[in-house]
Write an enzyme that holds these catalytic residues in place. Sequence first.
Site, mmCIF file in Angstrom:
data_model
loop_
_atom_site.group_PDB
_atom_site.id
_atom_site.type_symbol
_atom_site.label_atom_id
_atom_site.label_comp_id
_atom_site.label_asym_id
_atom_site.label_seq_id
_atom_site.Cartn_x
_atom_site.Cartn_y
_atom_site.Cartn_z
ATOM 1 N N ASP A 1 23.055 9.893 41.569
ATOM 2 C CA ASP A 1 21.599 9.747 41.570
ATOM 3 C C ASP A 1 21.008 10.160 42.918
ATOM 4 O O ASP A 1 19.944 10.784 42.976
ATOM 5 C CB ASP A 1 21.211 8.295 41.269
ATOM 6 C CG ASP A 1 21.539 7.915 39.833
ATOM 7 O OD1 ASP A 1 21.680 8.822 38.997
ATOM 8 O OD2 ASP A 1 21.670 6.704 39.560
ATOM 9 N N ASN B 1 16.470 5.275 40.568
ATOM 10 C CA ASN B 1 17.323 5.657 41.702
ATOM 11 C C ASN B 1 16.983 7.061 42.193
ATOM 12 O O ASN B 1 16.870 7.312 43.400
ATOM 13 C CB ASN B 1 18.798 5.645 41.289
ATOM 14 C CG ASN B 1 19.336 4.249 41.057
ATOM 15 O OD1 ASN B 1 18.710 3.276 41.443
ATOM 16 N ND2 ASN B 1 20.488 4.169 40.418
ATOM 17 N N GLU C 1 19.144 8.060 30.063
ATOM 18 C CA GLU C 1 19.132 6.617 29.797
ATOM 19 C C GLU C 1 17.893 6.188 29.001
ATOM 20 O O GLU C 1 17.727 5.017 28.724
ATOM 21 C CB GLU C 1 19.228 5.819 31.107
ATOM 22 C CG GLU C 1 20.624 5.871 31.713
ATOM 23 C CD GLU C 1 20.798 4.979 32.925
ATOM 24 O OE1 GLU C 1 21.947 4.597 33.196
ATOM 25 O OE2 GLU C 1 19.802 4.675 33.625
ATOM 26 N N SER D 1 34.150 13.177 45.843
ATOM 27 C CA SER D 1 34.495 13.489 47.243
ATOM 28 C C SER D 1 34.912 14.946 47.421
ATOM 29 O O SER D 1 34.992 15.434 48.546
ATOM 30 C CB SER D 1 35.614 12.563 47.728
ATOM 31 O OG SER D 1 36.747 12.742 46.918
#
Length: 312
Positions: free
Chosen positions: A261, A52, A149, A232
């Site tokens: 990402d 990503n 990850e 946000s």
Amino acid sequence: MPASPIATSVAAVAVIGSLNMDLRVQTPRLPAPGETLIGTGFSTDSGGKGANQAVAAARMGAAVAMLGRVGRDAHGAALTQALQADGIDTSAVGQDTDAPTGTAIIVLMPSGENSIIVIPGANHRYTPAEVAASASAIRQAKVAVAQLECPLDTVRAALALAHGAGVCTVLNAAPAQPLDDALLAAVDWLVVNEIEAEMLTGLPTDTPAQIEAAAHTLRQRGPSQVVVTLGSAGLLHVGPDGALALPAPRVTAVDTTGAGDTFVGALAAGLAEGLPIPAALTRAQVAAALAVTRLGTQSAMPTRAEVEAFTP
Ligand code: ATP
């Protein structure tokens, strides 16, 4: 979606990290244990935090190399082709004959919130030795980006290699897990959300003052630049010159998957381009804001032209 990066850019970003096939399920709510629920939609999308971020950087016009591992299966082939379609160099994406390509099951609720199960597969078989075998791709980059990850020893090897070669290192410490100071010493930019900041420091991040205190604590552990992303509410950046809070552009969010990402990849592209820090942060925020207005992960990431055309 774009087929290739902007030709005028010479920025170079190496992304060391995961590739996952995202299986996206839309549902009115999460099923209770033992319950079968009728969902409202299903789609697949190329994902994995590493892939990503590579796509986000490429869409900003950076020349990007992806380093990682997929299975020798249809998902692995599709993920690799998706990166190539964005002009990303995949020659350092290896194929594992035993493990399947990483998979993420994303359950999306009408509120735009999501719950995710990740099966790492080949990502967890990406080793320090393979990083060493792709060392030239890291050394040639202006910015090296990693996440958590892949195995921690692999991340550590990649960051140490990049840092030792004078390449600017960006660590997106997600998903949250404890990190030692030796690893953090090789990080120039640490990007975390509030939860990750809390987990790494053991400090609360409920108020702006607490978030700033956590960011300062993270800086003391090695990274010269710390960004805490706040959804946000925007972000807090703490660097050698002090703290800078940047509100996020106001948009209507339909799917926040991959906001972080998009932000990290776009930030890496901006840094590789040599943008001043506030400009790099602001452009990355616009990219992330545009991404949350659309369903999908890589498919939702905006192009540089879209980011430049954005007016809040
Ligand atoms: P995710 O795990 O969902 O990818 P994250 O928790 O890593 O996200 P966030 O802090 O949620 O990261 O978002 C990263 C950046 O994306 C924010 O700093 C902000 O700039 C932008 N962003 C996220 N959500 C919104 C939103 N609803 N409106 C505008 N910008 C947003």
